[in-house]
Design a protein around this motif. Structure first.
Motif, PDB file in Angstrom:
ATOM      1  N   ASN A  50      23.079  46.070  36.589  1.00  0.00           N
ATOM      2  CA  ASN A  50      24.497  46.294  36.901  1.00  0.00           C
ATOM      3  C   ASN A  50      25.382  46.125  35.659  1.00  0.00           C
ATOM      4  N   SER A  51      24.788  46.217  34.473  1.00  0.00           N
ATOM      5  CA  SER A  51      25.566  46.026  33.248  1.00  0.00           C
ATOM      6  C   SER A  51      26.752  46.983  33.171  1.00  0.00           C
ATOM      7  N   ARG A  54      34.099  46.970  35.651  1.00  0.00           N
ATOM      8  CA  ARG A  54      34.916  46.122  36.514  1.00  0.00           C
ATOM      9  C   ARG A  54      35.769  45.142  35.707  1.00  0.00           C
ATOM     10  N   LEU A  55      35.209  44.628  34.588  1.00  0.00           N
ATOM     11  CA  LEU A  55      35.861  43.495  33.911  1.00  0.00           C
ATOM     12  C   LEU A  55      36.559  43.838  32.596  1.00  0.00           C
ATOM     13  N   ALA A 115      28.613  42.489  24.419  1.00  0.00           N
ATOM     14  CA  ALA A 115      27.410  43.282  24.689  1.00  0.00           C
ATOM     15  C   ALA A 115      26.950  43.005  26.119  1.00  0.00           C
ATOM     16  N   TRP A 116      27.028  44.019  26.953  1.00  0.00           N
ATOM     17  CA  TRP A 116      26.574  43.868  28.356  1.00  0.00           C
ATOM     18  C   TRP A 116      25.078  44.145  28.389  1.00  0.00           C
ATOM     19  N   LEU A 117      24.281  43.098  28.156  1.00  0.00           N
ATOM     20  CA  LEU A 117      22.836  43.251  27.993  1.00  0.00           C
ATOM     21  C   LEU A 117      22.134  43.458  29.326  1.00  0.00           C
ATOM     22  N   SER A 142      29.427  46.085  35.928  1.00  0.00           N
ATOM     23  CA  SER A 142      30.188  44.868  35.579  1.00  0.00           C
ATOM     24  C   SER A 142      31.126  45.127  34.416  1.00  0.00           C
TER      25      SER A 142
END
Lengths: 127, 100
Positions: free
Chosen positions: B13-14, B20-21, B98-100, B17
């Motif tokens: 869900n990177s 969304r944020l 970094a959305w890992l 999310s």
């Protein structure tokens, strides 16, 4: 003469559940190392990262998976002046978690507040 | 502020999310398996297209091409970048999440 260091705002973003991968433990290790440098540290817990703070983790060899229960370490962070812990509201709700099920006191942030917190930082370290 | 996403949206869900944020005006770069979120004709096309109203979205072209895709497959409005422009994005933003 000791040089006076610049204090920067550090944010540690935690998005992985504990034990299934090394991310959660490594993040905590880095936070503790960083704490020695007296920076302005915040930690946020988003997505499965909120599971890192769940109470009652049982991981000993006799009763479980035989790994160190590092959730206790979050309670020690206060002693290192790491006191700003935040959880993502939606991630908590999705997982049916409430703050009284967590090992430490946290502040709940909604989407806008989380984005704002990230934006305010000098350094963001992502796990 | 720059956000990077390197995971397929089908795997984690990177991307969701991140969308969304992140805050309005932020830049989002999709690379590695993250490029699958930049493609037309997928179940993510609508949500990513809507997100273009709020964010600048970029995708790393070598990662598109490495996966058998071409610029024609990229959702209209997403900016394609090369490695040098990736570096420019990092250098021109004070922080990177970094959305890992």
């Amino acid at each position: 003469m000791e040089e006076e260091g610049v204090v920067k705002k550090f944010l540690y973003v935690n998005r992985k559940a504990p034990y299934g991968s090394i991310y959660a433990l490594e993040s905590l290790e880095v936070v503790l190392i960083g704490a020695a440098f007296e920076q302005d540290v915040s930690m946020v817990f988003i997505d499965d990262g909120v599971y890192q703070l769940k109470k009652d983790q049982q991981t000993s060899v006799s009763s479980g998976i035989g790994m160190k229960d590092f959730s206790k370490t979050y309670r020690a962070l206060e002693g290192y002046d790491v006191e700003k812990l935040y959880v993502d509201k939606k991630s908590m709700e999705e997982r049916g978690l409430s703050v009284d099920e967590l090992v430490v006191p946290v502040t709940i942030l909604d989407d806008a507040q989380m984005g704002e917190l990230m934006e305010q930082q000098d350094v963001v370290l992502s796990f | 502020m720059l956000h990077t996403v390197n995971k397929s949206p089908y795997e984690t869900n990177s991307l969701s999310s991140c969308l969304r944020l992140a805050r309005k005006g932020h830049t989002i770069l999709l690379f590695e398996n993250g490029i699958y979120g930049a493609l037309k004709g997928t179940c993510f096309e609508n949500v990513v297209t809507d997100a273009l109203n709020k964010y600048q979205i970029c995708v790393l072209m070598p990662d598109i091409e490495a996966r058998g895709m071409r610029v024609d497959n990229v959702i209209t409005g997403i900016k394609t970048v090369d490695y040098a422009e990736f570096v420019d994005l990092v250098a021109s933003n004070s922080t990177v999440q970094a959305w890992l």
